[in-house]
Design a protein around this motif. Structure first.
Motif, mmCIF file in Angstrom:
data_model
loop_
_atom_site.group_PDB
_atom_site.id
_atom_site.type_symbol
_atom_site.label_atom_id
_atom_site.label_comp_id
_atom_site.label_asym_id
_atom_site.label_seq_id
_atom_site.Cartn_x
_atom_site.Cartn_y
_atom_site.Cartn_z
ATOM 1 N N GLN A 286 0.831 -1.200 0.000
ATOM 2 C CA GLN A 286 0.000 0.000 0.000
ATOM 3 C C GLN A 286 0.868 1.254 0.000
ATOM 4 O OE1 GLN A 286 -3.467 -0.069 -0.212
ATOM 5 N NE2 GLN A 286 -3.159 2.091 -0.666
ATOM 6 N N SER A 287 1.993 1.185 0.752
ATOM 7 C CA SER A 287 2.913 2.329 0.772
ATOM 8 C C SER A 287 3.503 2.571 -0.603
ATOM 9 C CB SER A 287 4.029 2.088 1.795
ATOM 10 O OG SER A 287 3.506 1.966 3.099
ATOM 11 N N LEU A 289 2.150 1.656 -3.454
ATOM 12 C CA LEU A 289 1.083 2.179 -4.304
ATOM 13 C C LEU A 289 0.845 3.662 -4.030
ATOM 14 C CD1 LEU A 289 -1.537 -0.734 -4.172
ATOM 15 C CD2 LEU A 289 -0.055 -0.122 -6.068
ATOM 16 N N ASP A 290 0.850 4.011 -2.724
ATOM 17 C CA ASP A 290 0.574 5.405 -2.372
ATOM 18 C C ASP A 290 1.696 6.340 -2.803
ATOM 19 O OD1 ASP A 290 -1.863 4.753 -1.307
ATOM 20 O OD2 ASP A 290 -1.160 4.622 0.762
ATOM 21 N N SER A 292 3.339 5.973 -5.540
ATOM 22 C CA SER A 292 3.395 6.002 -7.000
ATOM 23 C C SER A 292 2.682 7.237 -7.539
ATOM 24 C CB SER A 292 2.747 4.732 -7.576
ATOM 25 O OG SER A 292 2.636 4.824 -8.984
ATOM 26 N N SER A 297 -6.392 2.054 -9.397
ATOM 27 C CA SER A 297 -7.664 1.749 -8.744
ATOM 28 C C SER A 297 -8.185 0.408 -9.250
ATOM 29 C CB SER A 297 -8.701 2.852 -8.993
ATOM 30 O OG SER A 297 -8.798 3.141 -10.375
ATOM 31 N N ASN A 318 -5.059 3.982 -4.665
ATOM 32 C CA ASN A 318 -3.894 4.531 -3.976
ATOM 33 C C ASN A 318 -4.075 6.031 -3.748
ATOM 34 O OD1 ASN A 318 -3.559 5.438 -6.582
ATOM 35 N ND2 ASN A 318 -1.362 5.034 -6.658
ATOM 36 N N GLN A 319 -3.078 6.635 -3.071
ATOM 37 C CA GLN A 319 -3.215 8.023 -2.659
ATOM 38 C C GLN A 319 -3.332 8.964 -3.853
ATOM 39 O OE1 GLN A 319 -3.626 8.997 0.554
ATOM 40 N NE2 GLN A 319 -4.122 10.963 -0.382
ATOM 41 N N THR A 320 -2.634 8.638 -4.952
ATOM 42 C CA THR A 320 -2.721 9.499 -6.139
ATOM 43 C C THR A 320 -4.150 9.560 -6.657
ATOM 44 O OG1 THR A 320 -0.451 8.896 -6.729
ATOM 45 C CG2 THR A 320 -1.802 9.874 -8.459
ATOM 46 N N SER A 388 -4.970 1.835 -14.329
ATOM 47 C CA SER A 388 -3.861 2.713 -13.942
ATOM 48 C C SER A 388 -3.870 3.914 -14.878
ATOM 49 C CB SER A 388 -2.527 1.977 -14.014
ATOM 50 O OG SER A 388 -2.257 1.542 -15.333
#
Length: 670
Positions: A286-287, A289-290, A292, A297, A318-320, A388
Motif C-alpha cells: 500500500q505504501s 502504491l501510495d 506512485s 484503482s 492509492n493516494q494518487t 492505472s
C-alpha cells in the motif's frame, strides 16, 4: 439399578479403595461424556451374514441427540430405529470394523442426529462395537480455522486416541481444596505421560508437577469442582509439549480429556507469523502504491440479472487516485463509478470498463478528465477491472512544444538548405571572379606591377581560395546535418584504397609510411565514410613533425557496446530497440547494437593536449595550431568527421599529447 439408571446418585466414598473409585469414575465418564456413545452387537442371519446391529449401551448425550428414550433404543435395532442407515457409509464402517477388527473414524452427515458428526467405530469384542459421535457442525462451518480444536472434543477413550484422566480433590482441615490425586489414566494418557503411569496413580498434581504452573492447574481443577463449569485451556508440561485440556466435574472430582496439540500450536504460531508478514507486505504494498505517481484503482463489476456489467464499485485505490478525485478511502470505497459521477451512465467511458471486463482484452488510451490529460491502461482483474492512469498533461504540453520546435527546426533546416544553395552558387561566384581577374592581372600585367603589387595579388588569390575552401567545408557540414543518406553495405578496404590513391601525392612528397590492416564491411553511406577517412588521414599527414616522415597506423578491433567510452554514443546501444533508420534489416536483426568495430588511426605527428582541449577539437572552426608551421585548413575537418560518425550511430574519440602524435578511434556498429 446401575449408575447409568441413576446418574445423580451420591458420589463415591473417598475412603473407598482407589480401584473402586476409578471404576466408579469410569462409569461416570461414559455417562456424562459430552459426546454420543453407543455400543452394539452384530445381528447375524442363518448364513452368518450381518443384517443389523443391537444396541448394548447408550449414554445420555446420545439419548438427547436421537430424541428416543433409553427403553426405545434398547428394545429395537439400529436399522429398525434408523432405516436411512441402510446402505449408508456409516453402516459400511460398522460392517468393516466387525469383519476386519480395525477401528475406523470418518465424518458423516446424519440427518436423524442433526447434522455432521465425527464418528469413531471401535471393535471392543467379537461382533461388538463401540461408537462415538462427536458433533462437528461448528468445525465444518469454520474448518480451516478451527479444525484441530473441533477434533479435540471427539475422543474420550483410548480407542478414540484422546487421553483421559480422573482426579479427586484433596482438602485441608478447613475444607479448602489444596491438591488433586490422580486416580485413572486411559491408554493414550499412559502413553503420553513423561513417566510410567504406575508411578503416577495415587500421586498428586503438586507432587508430580507435570504442568509448568502447578498452582494455576490446581486452581482450575478446584474451580471446576466448586462451580461445575467446564474449563478449557492449553497446558505446557516440562518437556515442552502442549496439551489442550477440557476439564469437567464428575461426581466430587474431575475428569480431564486432553490431546497433544504441540504441532497444531506451532502451526498456529507459524500462521500468526505468516499473517504478520502478510500484513507487513500488504502495508508495504500500500505504501508503494501510495508513493506512485500513477493513479491505481481496482473495481468489482456489478452485474444485472443477465450477468452483464452495468457499473463498477471501487474496492482499492492509492493516494494518487484519492488526490485526483479529492476524496479519501473511507469516502470512496464501496461507491460505484455512476454514484461518483451520474453523468457517466451509458457513456463511452463506462463502456470501456465493460468491454475490458467482458472480453478480457487490455485497453490503452488517452483520456481527458477533470481538466487534465491521462494515459490510461485497463486490464481485467479478478471479478472486475484494474485501472492505472498517468497524468500526462505536462507531457502533452511538452509534446506540443516539441512539435512546434520540430516545425521550427524543419523551417531552420529548410533555411539551411537555402543557405547551402547560396553558398554553393551565389557565394562561390564572386570568389571565382576574384581569382579569375587575379590570374589575368598576374599573367598580362606582371611586367607593369612592382614586386609588392604582385605579392598583394597573390595574397588576394590565396585569401579567395581559403574563403572558397571554407564555404565548401561549411556546405559539406550542412549537408551532413540536413540530408538523410540511405545506407548500404560498404567495403572499408575498397574505400580506404580510394582515399590513399587520392592522397598518393602527399604520401610521396612526405615519404609517409601507411600501415593498414584488413577492414570490415559496415552499413553506411559510402560518400560520408570516404569523407571521414579522407579527413582523418589528411590530418595525420598534415600535422607531421618537421624532422621526420609521417608514420600512420590503421588498427581494427571488435568491442562490446559496454566497452565503448561512456557518453560517446548518441543512442543507448544496449537498451534502445528502435531500428536504425536506413540500415538493412539483416544487419540489425539481432535487435540493439551489441558489437562495434573500433578503427584507430595513429600518427607520429605534432599531437595536441587532449586533456586541455577534449571534445572541443571536434567543434567547427577549431584550429589548435593556428597557422603555425603553415598548417593550412578551415578547422571544420574534425567537425565533419564527428558528424559522419554520429550519422552512422557510432562515436569518435581522440587521445594525444603534444609532440607525441595523435590517435583517433572511430566506433561503428558491427
Amino acid at each position: 439399578m446401575t449408575d447409568f439408571d441413576q446418574p445423580d446418585a451420591a458420589p463415591a466414598n473417598p475412603g473407598q479403595p482407589v480401584e473402586h473409585v476409578a471404576s466408579d469414575h469410569l462409569d461416570r465418564i461414559f455417562e456424562t461424556a459430552p459426546v454420543c456413545i453407543v455400543s452394539y452387537r452384530a445381528i447375524r442371519n442363518e448364513a452368518h451374514a450381518i443384517v443389523d446391529f443391537k444396541p448394548l449401551r447408550v449414554n445420555r448425550e446420545a439419548l438427547t441427540a436421537c430424541g428416543h428414550t433409553r427403553e426405545t433404543i434398547m428394545g429395537s435395532t439400529l436399522l429398525g430405529l434408523f432405516p436411512l442407515f441402510r446402505d449408508s457409509a456409516l453402516l459400511n464402517d460398522y460392517l468393516t470394523v466387525v469383519q476386519s477388527g480395525e477401528n475406523r473414524r470418518n465424518d458423516h452427515y446424519i440427518p436423524g442426529l442433526g447434522g455432521w458428526f465425527d464418528v469413531s467405530v471401535s471393535c471392543i469384542a467379537p461382533d461388538e462395537l463401540a461408537v462415538v459421535f462427536i458433533d462437528i457442525n461448528s468445525r465444518k462451518e469454520a474448518e480451516l480455522m478451527r479444525q484441530q480444536q473441533g477434533e479435540l472434543l471427539t475422543q474420550i477413550s483410548q480407542s478414540m486416541q484422546m487421553a483421559v484422566s480422573s482426579h479427586l480433590p484433596i482438602r485441608d482441615e478447613n475444607g479448602h481444596i489444596v491438591d488433586f490425586q490422580y486416580i485413572y489414566f486411559n491408554d493414550k494418557a499412559k502413553e503420553w505421560l513423561p513417566v510410567p503411569w504406575e508411578a503416577v496413580i495415587g500421586q498428586t498434581v503438586r507432587t508430580m508437577q507435570f504442568a509448568a504452573n502447578v498452582d494455576q492447574t490446581i486452581a482450575r481443577l478446584a474451580r471446576v469442582v466448586e462451580t461445575g463449569e467446564t474449563e478449557q485451556f492449553d497446558a505446557t508440561i516440562a518437556d515442552g509439549r502442549v496439551f489442550y485440556n477440557i476439564i469437567a466435574r464428575s461426581g466430587e472430582g474431575t475428569v480431564s480429556t486432553f490431546i497433544d496439540v504441540t504441532e497444531q500450536r506451532k502451526s498456529e504460531q507459524r500462521i500468526l507469523e505468516l499473517k504478520a508478514i502478510s500484513d507487513q507486505q500488504t502495508a508495504l504494498l500500500q505504501s508503494i502504491l501510495d508513493s506512485s505517481l500513477t493513479a491505481i484503482s481496482c473495481y468489482d463489476a456489478i452485474l444485472d440479472e443477465q450477468g452483464k456489467a452495468i457499473d463498477f464499485r471501487f474496492v482499492l485505490a492509492n493516494q494518487t487516485t484519492f488526490d485526483i478525485l479529492s476524496t479519501t478511502a473511507h469516502e470512496l470505497y464501496g461507491k460505484t463509478i455512476i454514484e461518483l459521477n451520474p453523468a457517466l451512465m451509458g457513456s463511452a467511458v463506462l463502456d470501456t470498463y465493460t468491454r475490458v471486463y467482458e472480453t478480457g482484452q487490455p485497453l490503452v488510451m488517452e483520456r481527458q478528465a477533470w481538466g487534465r490529460f491521462f494515459y490510461v491502461s485497463m486490464v481485467k482483474f479478478g471479478k472486475g477491472v484494474l485501472s492505472s492512469a498517468i497524468d500526462i498533461t505536462e507531457n502533452r504540453r511538452y509534446r506540443e512544444q516539441l512539435e512546434a520546435a520540430n516545425l521550427a527546426l524543419k523551417q531552420s533546416n529548410d533555411n539551411l538548405q537555402s543557405f547551402a544553395y547560396v553558398a554553393s552558387h551565389d557565394l562561390q561566384e564572386p570568389l571565382r571572379k576574384i581569382r579569375s581577374f587575379g590570374d589575368l592581372l598576374l599573367n598580362e600585367y606582371r611586367p607593369l606591377l612592382p614586386e609588392n603589387g604582385q605579392d598583394m595579388l597573390r595574397r588576394m588569390q590565396a585569401a579567395a581560395e581559403r574563403m572558397s575552401n571554407l564555404i565548401q567545408d561549411l556546405l559539406s557540414l550542412s549537408r551532413l546535418t540536413t540530408l538523410h543518406a540511405t545506407f548500404a553495405v560498404v567495403d572499408l578496404n575498397t574505400l580506404l584504397a580510394e582515399v590513399l590513391t587520392d592522397l598518393e601525392t602527399v604520401v610521396d612528397e612526405t615519404g609517409a609510411i601507411i600501415e593498414r590492416c584488413d577492414l570490415p564491411t559496415v552499413p553506411g553511406d559510402q560518400l560520408q565514410l570516404r569523407q571521414l577517412f579522407q579527413n582523418l588521414l589528411s590530418n595525420a599527414l598534415k600535422f607531421r613533425q618537421p624532422d621526420r616522415s609521417p608514420h600512420v597506423r590503421i588498427h581494427l578491433r571488435q568491442v562490446k557496446a559496454q566497452e565503448v567510452p561512456a557518453g560517446l554514443l548518441t543512442y543507448t546501444a544496449t537498451g534502445d530497440s528502435t531500428p536504425i533508420i536506413g540500415i538493412p534489416a539483416p544487419v540489425q536483426a539481432g535487435g540493439p547494437v551489441k558489437l562495434f568495430h573500433a578503427i584507430t588511426i595513429t600518427d607520429n605527428g605534432i599531437g595536441f593536449d587532449a586533456e586541455r582541449y577534449g571534445e572541443t577539437i571536434f567543434g567547427a572552426f577549431q584550429r589548435l595550431h593556428g597557422r603555425k608551421g603553415n598548417f593550412v585548413g578551415t578547422g571544420i575537418g574534425l567537425a565533419i568527421a564527428k558528424k559522419v560518425v554520429e550519422n552512422h550511430y557510432g562515436g569518435i574519440v581522440a587521445r594525444s599529447r603534444e609532440g607525441e602524435g595523435a590517435a583517433f578511434t572511430v566506433y561503428l556498429p558491427a
